[in-house]
Design a protein around this motif. Structure first.
Motif, PDB file in Angstrom:
ATOM      1  N   GLN B 588      -5.510   0.553  -3.767  1.00  0.00           N
ATOM      2  CA  GLN B 588      -4.944   1.880  -3.550  1.00  0.00           C
ATOM      3  C   GLN B 588      -3.409   1.902  -3.619  1.00  0.00           C
ATOM      4  O   GLN B 588      -2.848   2.774  -4.281  1.00  0.00           O
ATOM      5  CB  GLN B 588      -5.460   2.433  -2.214  1.00  0.00           C
ATOM      6  N   PRO B 589      -2.700   0.957  -2.961  1.00  0.00           N
ATOM      7  CA  PRO B 589      -1.229   0.997  -3.075  1.00  0.00           C
ATOM      8  C   PRO B 589      -0.752   0.886  -4.521  1.00  0.00           C
ATOM      9  O   PRO B 589       0.175   1.579  -4.925  1.00  0.00           O
ATOM     10  CB  PRO B 589      -0.776  -0.220  -2.265  1.00  0.00           C
ATOM     11  N   ILE B 590      -1.424   0.055  -5.287  1.00  0.00           N
ATOM     12  CA  ILE B 590      -1.010  -0.112  -6.679  1.00  0.00           C
ATOM     13  C   ILE B 590      -1.244   1.182  -7.445  1.00  0.00           C
ATOM     14  O   ILE B 590      -0.402   1.633  -8.226  1.00  0.00           O
ATOM     15  CB  ILE B 590      -1.780  -1.284  -7.315  1.00  0.00           C
ATOM     16  N   LYS B 591      -2.385   1.804  -7.164  1.00  0.00           N
ATOM     17  CA  LYS B 591      -2.692   3.061  -7.831  1.00  0.00           C
ATOM     18  C   LYS B 591      -1.620   4.086  -7.515  1.00  0.00           C
ATOM     19  O   LYS B 591      -1.169   4.832  -8.386  1.00  0.00           O
ATOM     20  CB  LYS B 591      -4.057   3.562  -7.339  1.00  0.00           C
ATOM     21  N   ARG B 592      -1.186   4.085  -6.271  1.00  0.00           N
ATOM     22  CA  ARG B 592      -0.231   5.099  -5.874  1.00  0.00           C
ATOM     23  C   ARG B 592       1.147   4.823  -6.468  1.00  0.00           C
ATOM     24  O   ARG B 592       1.826   5.740  -6.945  1.00  0.00           O
ATOM     25  CB  ARG B 592      -0.155   5.121  -4.353  1.00  0.00           C
ATOM     26  N   VAL B 593       1.548   3.562  -6.466  1.00  0.00           N
ATOM     27  CA  VAL B 593       2.884   3.244  -6.984  1.00  0.00           C
ATOM     28  C   VAL B 593       2.966   3.529  -8.477  1.00  0.00           C
ATOM     29  O   VAL B 593       3.969   4.038  -8.979  1.00  0.00           O
ATOM     30  CB  VAL B 593       3.226   1.770  -6.686  1.00  0.00           C
ATOM     31  N   PHE B 594       1.904   3.228  -9.203  1.00  0.00           N
ATOM     32  CA  PHE B 594       1.943   3.452 -10.650  1.00  0.00           C
ATOM     33  C   PHE B 594       1.201   4.728 -11.041  1.00  0.00           C
ATOM     34  O   PHE B 594       0.560   4.783 -12.084  1.00  0.00           O
ATOM     35  CB  PHE B 594       1.345   2.252 -11.379  1.00  0.00           C
TER      36      PHE B 594
END
Lengths: 316, 675, 221
Positions: B588-594
């Motif tokens: 989820q954090p990666i999805k949000r950052v990118f």
């Protein structure tokens, strides 16, 4: 051959010995700035000794990954430490790897830590692992670019060669701006990688803010001791890198005992100074929200890129 | 050497015929298909090694009655290298299939599957051996068709039929481009022999060369899965039986790399402008980054691996692209280095990707699902599979001291050495590509930490995972074989580099073996020992020695305290698998950052209790990411062609007389044209 | 043309680089008061650069310009801006047209662009250092970009001031400073502009209950 072996043993010992000290210095500085007495700078040694003596508790949900991880992390960081010069500029293991190898050795530790965080099956560990993954993926491009910007001025990507040449003033003399930008970038990277404020807080046990602490939450006893020691080692590796690449003055460039002794003293002084700086920063800034960390690491990346740009522009 | 070739042909021939003719017991059929395949691929391995070490290329040809087609083969070092790669992976897949096919019994004909698999390997072998344009295209087409048949093995599923059709269309579009490129060569040389392509009587004009460059890039790029031509790959590769997926992802896409190298460095003899290399490098960077990014969001293990193939093709192209750029600036040594890095990564990717696909197949075999969210705790139930999968994961994440690390390190070096290029633009672009490669590397690490962590660690997340058992011995042997290769190629680059150098030397025009290996082969030091060096054997040694130190410290400082085992602390309640971090949550954090790249849509519906809005009865969470290329590139294209087809419907009146009139008019027109 | 010691020109380059760094910090910063502080810091670096140039060229009037910069841009304007921020009670920029990492990447691109544009000009001579002109151009571009990317009137004003700093750096580095009278005029302009913008921001707050300049689109009816 024997010479190299002795140097290697010496370097390993220095790294192992200094890392709890650096952690202690940071804690002391923070305490003093918060008007507390604080524990002695030698407290981390006592903590480690105590943890080694404790009986470890291991979750029944875990696999062998969980128990192997502390050893793998410890090993990968020590190996990485052997690639970075500490008190002498000619490390015997210089040929074994350059900055890319260094970065990927650190990544090896990170990989297994992430796995260990997931292994116990608690949500805390998973959360820490998930956050570590995003922080690590944003720091490494900046780290590689920043060291590369410096590497260009010395015509080498091997850290020890860079330091040796800079110490002997053999590099290409350019304007200081590329160095300055690379330094700023690498410092931000170091804060993020070693889990310091404003990216992570090593003193917290609040689930909303933990990254590294959440991953190692299930560890106890000797496993925790090894992981704590590894965290200290990572700090020592990064501080040695910054201190020796940007300010190699005083480092032993010859193999004489006198030079080595001076080199050792200067090394301790330099890394301790950087540790004090980190302590001050930890007191001055609040921890950033996880999704604001990207801004900070974005700055680091751009700085490294600019360092590179300036180098090329200045040379053309 | 010709004897070996005959053994190889006989093996594949037997593997095609025997399972179809002999008794109908499934166990016997998988053996009658598997054993000849093992013989043939072993012969291929030896033949590949011999071809790599021999100084002269082996040639042979058979005339045929079909005009322009000569069954000419040529085993030079490039072909030998790819033959070796195909055969090693084919060998592992054949051993694996003996155990794995049982899993498909009842759902597919094992005899047909075995025969098709042998034919498929044979077609691929001919693709790299062919020395004649028509023969090459024939083998290429055969390879594509056979892989299509293998992809649609489980054709009763809608998803599989869709994937197969998509694949069939895309691969034929690609083939059409290759045909056009070869026709341009034919036009100027009057022959389809590769020999005349190399030394055309009248050289191609500048414009034609550029056209050929683009045609070949699109044609082979479709097969290789270069972004944006990759869209079919994550559909087609996962639905095939796992040992076929391993071969498709591991080596079939490498035949496209073979094609690119063959045309650019062999036919064009390395004479090209800088923007060719830059285009390849650019596409490589984009493929690497987007491949890994989409892989991260994927929770179907085999689709995840398929996206990683896109990423790794990107990394290979980064090496080759850098080599091409150096070549056009006359930096011969660096050009050779870039090629060496790309080709080294080619075999490494073949090995670890095949290993991972076989591992995924084992999980499928044991749990009957590809969804990662239903795995969990499998390392305790399937220790061997888990261990081999871990080695594959470590290799693909390019962690030292495995093979993926060595080749990615070499790619990094060739990008860093860009400071010798005279133009500032490229000097800046190559390090940026290196930074993106670093990002790709860490994202791949995150992705495989997710894949391994969610699938193999913690508690089982479903009944399937709880009842999983270790897979049969042949499957374990196959995985172990590839895992051993992954480690060996990592810690023994001094063996691999001279072999790869024999591939590179004729292409780049000089051998850089001595330049790359330093300290009697114990270290890699591309071009200049001062600039950078790496010694994976030393690193492996250090890691081992220091691990001993760690163990020693733990014993010396702590004594032999026995660990206590107790369940994980869950804040006072019993932890259940539902409380574990899921794969979706992990990324989820990666999805949000990118989010700029993913364009995610998240839908959260909550049904509340009637009594109070503070208690939720049911929650529904849904998220999906926008497939940008399908939406903005392919959908408009499809819509355009659909409209065009709609317009052209007018001439399809359905009347036989009208059709005959068309033919009549065409005939007259052609006759007039011929006069 | 006087030839300077390489150390002198390196120092100027270093100062210019610091100016550029503060620019990036402003792009990355969301808190309004921190933006203003960073602007003050940047102006301080500008004073340092100008003093260095004055010392190296021996042009007396650049000292005056530097002193004026110090008074106006390091002390007066930041104070005015802080007052505005206090009165408006807006602490941070929550919504931006371009998010921070993208903004940083764009700014990085602008720096490259500035260097490519400035490259053919640099050999033309009469420039103190090799890259301060390019940096000046980059600062101007980033300042303009900040004005586009941000919503709040205060940060837009900071963007404008950054832009002006870039112009001043360009002027001192490229032409050894403009005639004093022109510089005085510019300072006066900037001061007035800041005051007007401050008043305008306050009026904006009164009229729309917000300092988001995109609210101005309502005025067209």
């Amino acid at each position: 051959m024997l010479h190299s072996l002795i140097l290697m043993v010496a370097q390993t010992t220095v790294l192992l010995a200094i890392s709890p000290f650096l952690v202690g210095v940071i804690r002391k500085v923070k305490a003093r700035l918060q008007l507390r007495r604080g524990a002695s700078v030698l407290q981390p040694y006592a903590d480690l000794a105590k943890l080694f003596q404790k009986q470890p508790v291991i979750s029944t949900a875990t696999s062998w990954i969980f128990t192997a991880t502390p050893y793998i992390v410890f090993t990968s960081l020590l190996t990485a430490g052997l690639l970075v010069p500490t008190f002498t500029s000619q490390t015997p293991m210089n040929f074994a790897g350059n900055i890319i190898a260094l970065v990927y050795l650190l990544a090896l530790g990170t990989f297994f830590l992430i796995l260990a965080g997931l292994d116990a099956g608690s949500a805390f560990g998973g959360m820490g692992s998930s956050r570590e993954a995003i922080v690590a993926s944003l720091t490494e491009p900046a780290m590689i670019l920043s060291i590369f910007a410096i590497a260009l001025t010395n015509g080498s990507t091997n850290v020890s060669t860079i330091v040796h040449k800079t110490a002997l003033l053999e590099g290409i003399v350019t304007d200081p701006s590329p160095h300055l930008m690379a330094l700023a970038a690498l410092f931000i990277v170091a804060l993020a990688e070693t889990g310091r404020v404003p990216v992570d807080n090593p003193a917290t046990h609040l689930e909303l803010t933990m990254i590294h602490e959440a991953m190692v939450l299930e560890y106890s006893g000797r496993y925790l001791a090894l992981l704590e020691w590894s965290a200290g080692l990572k700090l020592a590796v990064f501080l040695s890198l910054i201190a020796n690449v940007f300010a190699p003055w005083g480092i032993a460039t010859t193999m004489t005992p006198a030079a080595m002794a001076i080199g050792l003293l200067v090394y301790v002084a330099k890394t301790a100074a950087l540790a004090v700086l980190i302590g001050v920063i930890e007191c001055m800034f609040a921890k950033l929200r996880l999704f604001r960390v990207t801004d900070l690491l974005g700055v680091a990346f751009i700085l490294a890129l600019l360092g590179l740009l300036f180098f090329y522009i200045l040379r053309s | 050497m010709l004897n070996l070739l005959w053994i190889l042909l006989a093996g594949y021939g037997a593997g095609i015929l025997l399972p179809l003719c002999l008794p109908r017991r499934p166990e016997a059929q998988s053996l009658t298909a598997g054993v000849p395949a093992i013989v043939a691929t072993s012969a291929g391995v030896v033949l590949g090694l011999l071809g790599l070490t021999s100084s002269e290329p082996v040639t042979g040809s058979l005339a045929s009655t079909i005009p322009l087609l000569t069954l000419a083969i040529r085993l030079d070092s490039v072909a030998a290298f790819f033959l070796f790669t195909i055969s090693v992976v084919g060998l592992a897949a054949s051993i694996y299939a003996i155990g794995y096919l049982r899993h498909l019994a009842g759902r597919a004909s094992i005899a047909t599957l075995g025969a098709l698999f042998n034919a498929y390997l044979l077609a691929m072998t001919f693709v790299v051996l062919a020395d004649n344009g028509v023969f090459f295209l024939l083998a290429w087409e055969l390879m594509s068709l056979l892989s299509y048949f293998l992809v649609v093995t489980e054709h009763e599923k809608m998803e599989v039929r869709y994937a197969g059709l998509f694949y069939l269309i895309m691969t034929h579009i690609g083939t059409a481009f290759i045909v056009m490129a070869f026709l341009i060569f034919f036009q100027s040389t009057g022959s389809f022999s590769f020999e005349t392509f190399r030394q055309p009587g009248q050289p191609l004009t500048e414009g034609m060369r550029n056209l050929v460059f683009l045609l070949v890039l699109i044609g082979f790029g479709t097969k290789a899965g270069i972004v944006p031509l990759h869209v079919w790959l994550p559909y087609a590769h996962p639905v095939a039986p796992s040992h076929v997926s391993a071969v498709m992802s591991g080596v079939m896409i490498k035949t496209a790399i073979y094609g690119l190298i063959r045309v650019y460095f062999d036919f064009f003899d390395g004479q090209f402008p800088w923007w060719w290399g830059f285009t390849v490098l650019f596409l490589g960077t984009i493929s690497a980054l987007l491949g890994v990014m989409y892989a991260l969001m994927e929770h179907d293990l085999k689709r995840l691996l398929a996206f990683h193939s896109v990423e790794n093709i990107g990394i290979i192209l980064l090496g080759i692209g850098a080599g091409m750029i150096f070549q056009s600036y006359g930096l011969k040594e660096l050009a050779a280095l870039g090629l060496l890095a790309g080709i080294y990564h080619t075999i490494n990717h073949a090995l670890f990707k095949a290993l991972l696909f076989l591992g995924a197949g084992s999980l499928l075999y044991a749990t009957h699902t590809r969804n990662m969210e239903e795995y969990g705790g499998l390392l305790r139930r399937m220790p061997w599979t888990g261990f081999f999968f871990l080695i594959g994961a470590v290799s693909i994440s390019a962690l030292p001291p495995t093979n993926g690390f060595v080749s990615e390190w070499l790619v990094f070096q060739s990008l860093f050495l860009s400071f010798q290029i005279p133009t500032v633009f490229l000097k800046l672009m190559l390090p940026i590509a290196a930074a993106i490669l670093a990002l790709t590397g860490v994202l791949a690490l995150a992705c495989f930490a997710k894949a391994f962590g969610i699938a193999f660690l913690a508690q089982p997340r479903s009944a399937h995972a709880r009842h999983a058992q270790e897979v049969p011995v042949p499957m374990r042997i196959a995985m172990g074989f590839l895992a051993a290769f992954c480690v060996a190629l990592g810690i023994a680059p001094m063996v691999v580099v001279p072999l790869v150098d024999r591939v590179v030397a004729p292409l780049a025009g000089l051998s850089i073996e001595r330049k790359v290996l330093a300290l009697d082969g114990w270290a890699l030091a591309p071009v200049n020992v001062e600039f950078s060096s790496l010694s994976t054997p030393m690193l492996a040694l250090l890691l081992a020695a220091l691990a001993m130190l760690g163990l020693g410290l733990a014993v010396a400082l702590g004594g032999r305290l026995k660990a206590r085992h107790y369940k994980t602390w869950g804040c006072g309640i019993n932890l259940t698998p539902q409380m574990e971090y899921t794969a979706t949550g992990f990324v989820q954090p990666i999805k949000r950052v990118f989010s700029t790249i993913y364009q995610p849509t998240v839908k959260l519906e909550t049904e509340f209790l009637d009594e109070s809005r503070y208690f939720a009865k049911r929650r529904r969470f849904e998220f999906h990411i926008e497939p940008i290329f399908e939406k903005y590139l392919y959908d408009p294209l499809v819509a355009f062609f659909a409209t065009l087809a709609g317009r052209l419907k007018v001439i399809q009146a359905g009347s036989l007389h009208l059709y005959l009139t068309y033919i009549f008019i065409t005939l007259i027109a052609l006759l007039l044209l011929a006069v | 043309m006087q030839v300077f010691s390489s150390i002198g020109s390196q120092l100027i380059d270093l100062c210019s680089a610091l100016l550029l760094l503060t620019c990036f910090a402003i792009v990355a910063q969301r808190r309004l008061s921190a933006c203003v502080d960073l602007f003050a810091l940047q102006s301080a670096f500008l004073v340092l650069t100008a003093t260095l140039v004055a010392y190296l060229t021996g042009n007396q009037h650049i000292y005056i310009a530097a002193a004026l910069t110090g008074v106006i841009k390091v002390i007066i304007i930041p104070r005015v801006l802080r007052k505005v921020i206090d009165r408006l009670n807006v602490k941070r920029e929550l919504v931006m047209y371009v998010n921070v990492p993208t903004g940083l990447l764009i700014s990085g691109g602008l720096v490259m662009l500035a260097f490519f544009i400035a490259q053919p000009i640099i050999p033309l001579g009469s420039i103190l250092t090799r890259d301060s002109l390019a940096i000046a151009l980059a600062i101007v571009l980033i300042g303009l970009f900040t004005m586009i990317a941000r919503q709040k009137a205060v940060t837009q004003l900071v963007g404008f001031l950054v832009l002006e700093n870039g112009l001043f750096l360009g002027a001192t580095a490229a032409t050894h400073g403009m005639p004093l009278i022109v510089e005085l005029g510019v300072f006066f302009d900037v001061l007035i502009a800041t005051l007007i913008a401050g008043i305008y921001t306050n009026r904006l707050q009164d009229a729309f209950d917000s300092v988001n300049t995109d609210r101005l689109t309502i005025l067209k009816e």
